[in-house]
Design an enzyme around this catalytic site. Sequence first.
Site, PDB file in Angstrom:
ATOM      1  N   THR A 183       7.048  59.188  31.178  1.00  0.00           N
ATOM      2  CA  THR A 183       6.622  58.568  29.928  1.00  0.00           C
ATOM      3  C   THR A 183       5.146  58.178  30.025  1.00  0.00           C
ATOM      4  O   THR A 183       4.668  57.810  31.094  1.00  0.00           O
ATOM      5  CB  THR A 183       7.469  57.313  29.674  1.00  0.00           C
ATOM      6  N   GLY A 213      15.829  56.231  24.595  1.00  0.00           N
ATOM      7  CA  GLY A 213      15.526  55.258  25.632  1.00  0.00           C
ATOM      8  C   GLY A 213      14.733  54.079  25.104  1.00  0.00           C
ATOM      9  O   GLY A 213      14.714  53.793  23.905  1.00  0.00           O
ATOM     10  N   GLY A 235      10.393  54.067  32.645  1.00  0.00           N
ATOM     11  CA  GLY A 235      11.446  53.926  33.644  1.00  0.00           C
ATOM     12  C   GLY A 235      12.808  54.282  33.101  1.00  0.00           C
ATOM     13  O   GLY A 235      12.943  55.063  32.157  1.00  0.00           O
TER      14      GLY A 235
END
Length: 318
Positions: A183, A213, A235
């Site tokens: 990301t 996410g 993450g």
Amino acid sequence: MTIPATAQPQQRPEWTLVIHGGAGVIERDRITPEQETAARAGLNAALDAGSKILASGGSALDAVDAAVRVLEDDPSFNAGRGAVFTYEGTNELDAAIMEGTTRRAGAVAGTTRTKNPIGLARAVMEHSPHVFLAGEGADRFSVEQGLEQTDPAWFATPERRRQLDELKARKTSSFDVDLKYGTVGAVALDKAGHVAAATSTGGLTGKRWGRIGDAPIIGAGTYADDRACAVSATGAGEFFIREGVAHEICARARFKGESLQAAADAVMAETKALGGDGGVIVTGPTGEMAYSFNTPGMYRGQASADGRRSVGIYGDEE
């Protein structure tokens, strides 16, 4: 792992910029020299784009937008071109942007044709009555707004296809096979004292059922508030959502008076206790810049008006 981006400055710099390109098992023996060179070049290019805007008196919002666009176009990272594949072999892109003055925000999930998803997130913020659009509706809104469209094949790269094939061969569930959460994100403070944050991602390799996410979720992977700080996260998104990582960091800074480093470290420790790996970048109205990650490495960079500038990849780099 705590890697302070800077110590608390005695005098606030006129502007600051912190970026990331993902956290994870990023170690020297897992990355080729060519991959490392390309990643560092991408981080430096993103710093250049954002710093140019801030140095000329531009807004934090414009700076984080510009920095993230550079990273979206760079196949070294998991956003835009180079995004990971879903289990079905497609690329579904998520992004969010937020400014700290009025806390306006825009986010998109599951987009498939907008060349720069961060631009679509900004369009949602500025040209719609909503905060969050997803899937077909987000794609349709993008076309209506006249944003640059691309063939979905433009996002795909051979390396990401290999990662999906490896996941299927292992017969595992949705999982980042290389344990690198690529990301991308940026946070900034401008000369007017305002902050902004932006985050963009392709999600997890092999994700299914329209999984979303933390990156596009305001308060989880992205948050900005002039009263506290701006945060972008990377993450294991499910845990970052449960912790409300980005907002939690801002809340600790605002209500407890913690330094941004202390707040980020505390929240990342709580996320780790839940089982979540990853990292965050933070800056705020004091001019403090901070990184915090509980993985072996994180692609990261920082720049400020007082001449501080660096990029890092591994956990032992200051």
